[in-house]
Design an enzyme around this catalytic site. Structure first.
Site, mmCIF file in Angstrom:
data_model
loop_
_atom_site.group_PDB
_atom_site.id
_atom_site.type_symbol
_atom_site.label_atom_id
_atom_site.label_comp_id
_atom_site.label_asym_id
_atom_site.label_seq_id
_atom_site.Cartn_x
_atom_site.Cartn_y
_atom_site.Cartn_z
ATOM 1 N N GLY A 1 46.393 -30.506 6.620
ATOM 2 C CA GLY A 1 47.656 -29.831 6.872
ATOM 3 C C GLY A 1 47.539 -28.336 6.686
ATOM 4 N N GLY B 1 44.828 -34.592 5.742
ATOM 5 C CA GLY B 1 45.664 -35.155 6.788
ATOM 6 C C GLY B 1 44.884 -35.669 7.976
ATOM 7 N N GLU C 1 41.350 -33.035 -2.487
ATOM 8 C CA GLU C 1 42.604 -32.558 -3.059
ATOM 9 C C GLU C 1 42.500 -32.080 -4.499
ATOM 10 O OE1 GLU C 1 43.494 -34.840 0.533
ATOM 11 O OE2 GLU C 1 42.228 -35.235 -1.208
ATOM 12 N N ASP D 1 46.259 -38.039 -0.668
ATOM 13 C CA ASP D 1 47.472 -38.582 -0.062
ATOM 14 C C ASP D 1 47.117 -39.154 1.307
ATOM 15 O OD1 ASP D 1 47.069 -36.107 1.210
ATOM 16 O OD2 ASP D 1 49.213 -35.718 1.430
#
Length: 342
Positions: free
Chosen positions: A67, A115, A138, A146
């Site tokens: 992202g 993402g 992350e 995620d």
């Protein structure tokens, strides 16, 4: 204002083609891209002429780098909750891809992070090439895995997923197959033949095309480290993992410990807890729900914007985590990342 060129849609015979088209940004996802992809998949699910879908990234650098973390950085500093709305729609797309009624083929060439993993590794047919480099990094920016990353990594053999998550390491093509992040290896010079999918009217047709394109891949580097990884990462606390790694004689274990110590202590503890919860859930949907709560909590914390600052804003690679020590991250703080916000 949305950019109609940042994601390209096309129809070729029985094939629905999606091309992520931000090559200068390694096809980093925007909310518009998520929405366009979602609408296309919804439309093609109802279209009897579309029998399969191919998702790829433009350019040679990678499929998708994740992202737009710079936008998230500014949102975090200003208290803007817009990223939470983005994550909610992004995770819904991830779930849609995992449950899609028609075969989705994704080319995970080059860099695939964050993402990018979410829109590829949940698909029915996941292709890696000799240039694939897949990561969920992350913890290195004060965030947590995620886009279903906790689900994927918790299902990897033994503790390989825990190792990858806590080190923020990268997996090449053979390791992706070992970890269960991909299904087949296709040399890059064969990818143009994926246009044959336009002739595929059934699942069996798709499998036949992919089988003909695939090739053997070499040994997975992580396989030779499996024995010490499974032992060292079996603990339920990060402190115990640190102790286990420190006691190992293998140079690779010491290198892993050195790498993990660079990351946010809070993110490490939350990530380990999330991976263990994901393993007990055994399904993608509850993992995504858990990740949305954790991601939203990260947005309101200090480590996430600090991690982005150090990595991509100032690029000094010297984040100042708060707390800076594992022992100062208590149970109450960890629990905050799993409690729905009012």
């Amino acid at each position: 204002m949305s950019d109609d060129t940042e994601i390209l849609l096309a129809r070729h015979g029985h094939l629905g083609l999606i091309t992520l088209n931000r090559p200068k940004a390694i096809n980093a996802l925007t909310l518009n891209m998520v929405r366009v992809m979602t609408r296309a998949l919804e439309d093609w699910a109802r279209d009897d002429d579309v029998a399969n879908v191919l998702i790829r990234g433009a350019g040679e650098r990678g499929f998708c780098a994740g992202g737009d973390i710079v936008a998230i950085y500014h949102a975090a500093l200003s208290g803007d909750r817009a990223p939470t709305h983005f994550w909610r729609e992004e995770y819904a797309l991830n779930l849609m891809i995992s449950e899609y009624s028609k075969p989705i083929v994704v080319v995970m060439h080059g860099i695939v992070m964050g993402g990018g993993v979410g829109v590829s590794a949940h698909a029915a047919h996941r292709i890696v090439t000799e240039g694939s480099s897949v990561a969920m990094p992350e913890v290195s920016i004060g965030f947590v895995p995620d886009v279903g990353g906790t689900f994927l990594l918790s299902r990897a053999p033994g503790e390989l997923g825990t190792h990858l998550a806590l080190t923020a390491g990268r997996a090449g093509p053979a390791d992706c197959l070992l970890l269960g992040l991909a299904d087949l290896y296709v040399p890059q010079d064969r990818l143009s033949t994926l246009t044959d999918l336009r002739e595929c009217a059934t699942h069996e047709d798709v499998r036949a095309v992919l089988s003909a394109l695939s090739a053997p891949v070499g040994p997975a580097p992580l396989a030779e480290h499996r024995a010490w990884i499974d032992v060292a990462y079996a603990a339920e606390t990060v402190e115990e993992i640190f102790e286990a790694l420190a006691a190992r004689p293998e140079p690779a274990a010491q290198a892993a410990l050195t790498q993990i110590r660079k990351h946010s202590p809070t993110s490490l503890k939350v990530t380990l807890r999330a991976l263990r919860k994901a393993r007990s859930y055994g399904r993608l949907a509850p993992c995504l729900d858990m990740e949305l709560i954790a991601a939203s909590a990260c947005l309101g914390g200090s480590d996430f914007p600090e991690g982005i600052r150090a990595a991509v804003i100032d690029k000094d690679r010297a984040p100042k985590w708060a707390p800076a020590r594992l022992e100062d991250v208590g149970e109450a703080e960890i629990s905050r990342y799993f409690a729905p916000q009012a």
